[in-house]
Design a protein around this motif. Structure first.
Motif, mmCIF file in Angstrom:
data_model
loop_
_atom_site.group_PDB
_atom_site.id
_atom_site.type_symbol
_atom_site.label_atom_id
_atom_site.label_comp_id
_atom_site.label_asym_id
_atom_site.label_seq_id
_atom_site.Cartn_x
_atom_site.Cartn_y
_atom_site.Cartn_z
ATOM 1 N N ALA A 1 0.821 -1.213 0.000
ATOM 2 C CA ALA A 1 0.000 0.000 0.000
ATOM 3 C C ALA A 1 0.844 1.248 0.000
ATOM 4 C CB ALA A 1 -0.929 0.003 1.210
ATOM 5 N N SER A 2 1.985 1.219 0.661
ATOM 6 C CA SER A 2 2.799 2.434 0.761
ATOM 7 C C SER A 2 3.353 2.854 -0.584
ATOM 8 C CB SER A 2 3.931 2.238 1.776
ATOM 9 O OG SER A 2 4.843 1.267 1.288
ATOM 10 N N THR A 3 3.432 1.917 -1.561
ATOM 11 C CA THR A 3 3.930 2.278 -2.876
ATOM 12 C C THR A 3 2.836 2.764 -3.805
ATOM 13 O OG1 THR A 3 3.712 0.020 -3.677
ATOM 14 C CG2 THR A 3 5.827 0.628 -2.676
ATOM 15 N N ALA A 4 1.589 2.603 -3.416
ATOM 16 C CA ALA A 4 0.474 3.024 -4.268
ATOM 17 C C ALA A 4 0.276 4.526 -4.182
ATOM 18 C CB ALA A 4 -0.812 2.319 -3.836
ATOM 19 N N LYS A 5 -0.020 5.133 -5.322
ATOM 20 C CA LYS A 5 -0.318 6.561 -5.356
ATOM 21 C C LYS A 5 -1.816 6.726 -5.518
ATOM 22 C CE LYS A 5 4.071 8.110 -7.273
ATOM 23 N NZ LYS A 5 4.803 7.128 -6.627
ATOM 24 N N ALA A 6 -2.345 7.851 -5.052
ATOM 25 C CA ALA A 6 -3.796 8.063 -5.060
ATOM 26 C C ALA A 6 -4.396 7.851 -6.441
ATOM 27 C CB ALA A 6 -4.120 9.459 -4.551
ATOM 28 N N GLY A 7 -3.754 8.299 -7.484
ATOM 29 C CA GLY A 7 -4.293 8.169 -8.821
ATOM 30 C C GLY A 7 -4.239 6.760 -9.373
ATOM 31 N N GLU A 8 -3.462 5.862 -8.746
ATOM 32 C CA GLU A 8 -3.302 4.515 -9.264
ATOM 33 C C GLU A 8 -4.294 3.531 -8.659
ATOM 34 O OE1 GLU A 8 0.691 3.692 -8.203
ATOM 35 O OE2 GLU A 8 1.523 4.773 -9.888
ATOM 36 N N THR A 9 -5.046 3.915 -7.656
ATOM 37 C CA THR A 9 -5.864 2.957 -6.932
ATOM 38 C C THR A 9 -7.290 2.870 -7.441
ATOM 39 O OG1 THR A 9 -6.436 4.611 -5.288
ATOM 40 C CG2 THR A 9 -4.514 3.225 -4.821
ATOM 41 N N GLY A 10 -7.672 3.683 -8.426
ATOM 42 C CA GLY A 10 -9.040 3.622 -8.931
ATOM 43 C C GLY A 10 -10.024 4.149 -7.912
ATOM 44 N N ARG A 11 -10.979 3.297 -7.533
ATOM 45 C CA ARG A 11 -12.055 3.719 -6.644
ATOM 46 C C ARG A 11 -11.774 3.290 -5.206
ATOM 47 N NH1 ARG A 11 -14.592 7.560 -7.432
ATOM 48 N NH2 ARG A 11 -16.259 6.762 -6.178
ATOM 49 N N ALA A 12 -10.613 3.657 -4.691
ATOM 50 C CA ALA A 12 -10.269 3.302 -3.316
ATOM 51 C C ALA A 12 -9.432 4.419 -2.705
ATOM 52 C CB ALA A 12 -9.503 1.985 -3.283
ATOM 53 N N PRO A 13 -9.528 4.573 -1.398
ATOM 54 C CA PRO A 13 -8.735 5.604 -0.726
ATOM 55 C C PRO A 13 -7.264 5.215 -0.678
ATOM 56 C CG PRO A 13 -9.845 4.232 0.883
ATOM 57 C CD PRO A 13 -10.331 3.807 -0.470
ATOM 58 N N SER A 14 -6.402 6.205 -0.736
ATOM 59 C CA SER A 14 -4.977 5.988 -0.589
ATOM 60 C C SER A 14 -4.364 7.283 -0.079
ATOM 61 C CB SER A 14 -4.353 5.606 -1.933
ATOM 62 O OG SER A 14 -2.978 5.369 -1.778
ATOM 63 N N GLY A 15 -3.578 7.200 0.980
ATOM 64 C CA GLY A 15 -2.912 8.380 1.499
ATOM 65 C C GLY A 15 -3.196 8.602 2.968
ATOM 66 N N THR A 16 -2.749 9.755 3.448
ATOM 67 C CA THR A 16 -2.826 10.100 4.859
ATOM 68 C C THR A 16 -3.913 11.137 5.090
ATOM 69 O OG1 THR A 16 -0.470 9.662 5.083
ATOM 70 C CG2 THR A 16 -1.498 10.953 6.829
ATOM 71 N N TYR A 17 -4.706 10.898 6.137
ATOM 72 C CA TYR A 17 -5.815 11.780 6.497
ATOM 73 C C TYR A 17 -5.612 12.259 7.924
ATOM 74 C CZ TYR A 17 -8.148 9.785 2.420
ATOM 75 O OH TYR A 17 -8.477 9.401 1.150
ATOM 76 N N CYS A 18 -5.708 13.558 8.135
ATOM 77 C CA CYS A 18 -5.618 14.134 9.472
ATOM 78 C C CYS A 18 -7.019 14.501 9.937
ATOM 79 C CB CYS A 18 -4.747 15.389 9.462
ATOM 80 S SG CYS A 18 -3.029 15.037 9.060
ATOM 81 N N GLY A 19 -7.314 14.218 11.178
ATOM 82 C CA GLY A 19 -8.634 14.512 11.710
ATOM 83 C C GLY A 19 -8.704 14.251 13.187
ATOM 84 N N GLN A 20 -9.845 13.741 13.619
ATOM 85 C CA GLN A 20 -10.077 13.482 15.036
ATOM 86 C C GLN A 20 -10.872 12.199 15.204
ATOM 87 O OE1 GLN A 20 -12.102 17.162 16.138
ATOM 88 N NE2 GLN A 20 -10.264 17.743 17.272
ATOM 89 N N LEU A 21 -10.696 11.597 16.370
ATOM 90 C CA LEU A 21 -11.551 10.499 16.778
ATOM 91 C C LEU A 21 -11.863 10.666 18.256
ATOM 92 C CD1 LEU A 21 -9.769 8.258 18.553
ATOM 93 C CD2 LEU A 21 -8.985 7.609 16.306
ATOM 94 N N SER A 22 -12.987 10.133 18.653
ATOM 95 C CA SER A 22 -13.405 10.225 20.046
ATOM 96 C C SER A 22 -12.822 9.041 20.810
ATOM 97 C CB SER A 22 -14.928 10.203 20.138
ATOM 98 O OG SER A 22 -15.332 10.279 21.492
ATOM 99 N N SER A 23 -12.089 9.353 21.887
ATOM 100 C CA SER A 23 -11.494 8.314 22.726
ATOM 101 C C SER A 23 -11.642 8.729 24.177
ATOM 102 C CB SER A 23 -10.018 8.127 22.374
ATOM 103 O OG SER A 23 -9.408 7.192 23.238
#
Length: 138
Positions: free
Chosen positions: A18-40
């Motif tokens: 997965a680390s070698t995949a680029k966002a444009g190469e994955t078709g209809r799937a997420p790829s990359g890093t997302y910053c956000g929040q989660l409840s814990s």
């Protein structure tokens, strides 16, 4: 213990693909890093979630969030999508030092953001979200 090691080994192999995949190469799937929040523990904590696609087309990932100033890391393994054909809503199993549970994520059509909810085996669902980013949480 062997099953846990096998699951971890398979996951690490999948993440290396997965680390070698680029966002444009994955078709209809997420790829990359997302910053956000989660409840814990009743608190919205900063979180970083990384998704990628293994050679078989399964979405896998890793995440880290801040728990009282300490980074807590975990793994994600796709368990399915919602079957609507859009590939935007997907289900994962999360696993970290606190246990494991379900994460349901709905991505925007360009996979730039997601809105999710997680639980720990039958408990109420709590928020988990992200927006594509390039920073890291240490």
């Amino acid at each position: 213990m062997t099953a846990s090691r096998s699951w971890t080994a398979a996951f690490l192999i999948a993440v290396s693909f997965a680390s070698t995949a680029k966002a444009g190469e994955t078709g209809r799937a997420p790829s990359g890093t997302y910053c956000g929040q989660l409840s814990s523990a009743g608190v919205l904590s900063d979180a970083q979630t990384r998704f990628g696609v293994d050679a078989g087309g399964t979405v896998v990932g890793r995440y880290v969030f801040s728990d009282q100033g300490q980074p807590i890391g975990g793994e994600l393994a796709e368990t399915g999508d919602d079957g609507d054909g859009s590939d935007l809503t997907r289900s994962f199993m999360w696993r970290d030092k606190y246990g494991y549970g379900q994460l349901i994520v709905t991505f925007t059509s360009d996979f730039s953001e997601f809105d999710g909810k997680w639980n720990a085996g039958g408990s109420e669902f709590l928020p988990w979200n992200g927006r594509r980013c390039h920073q890291t949480i240490s």
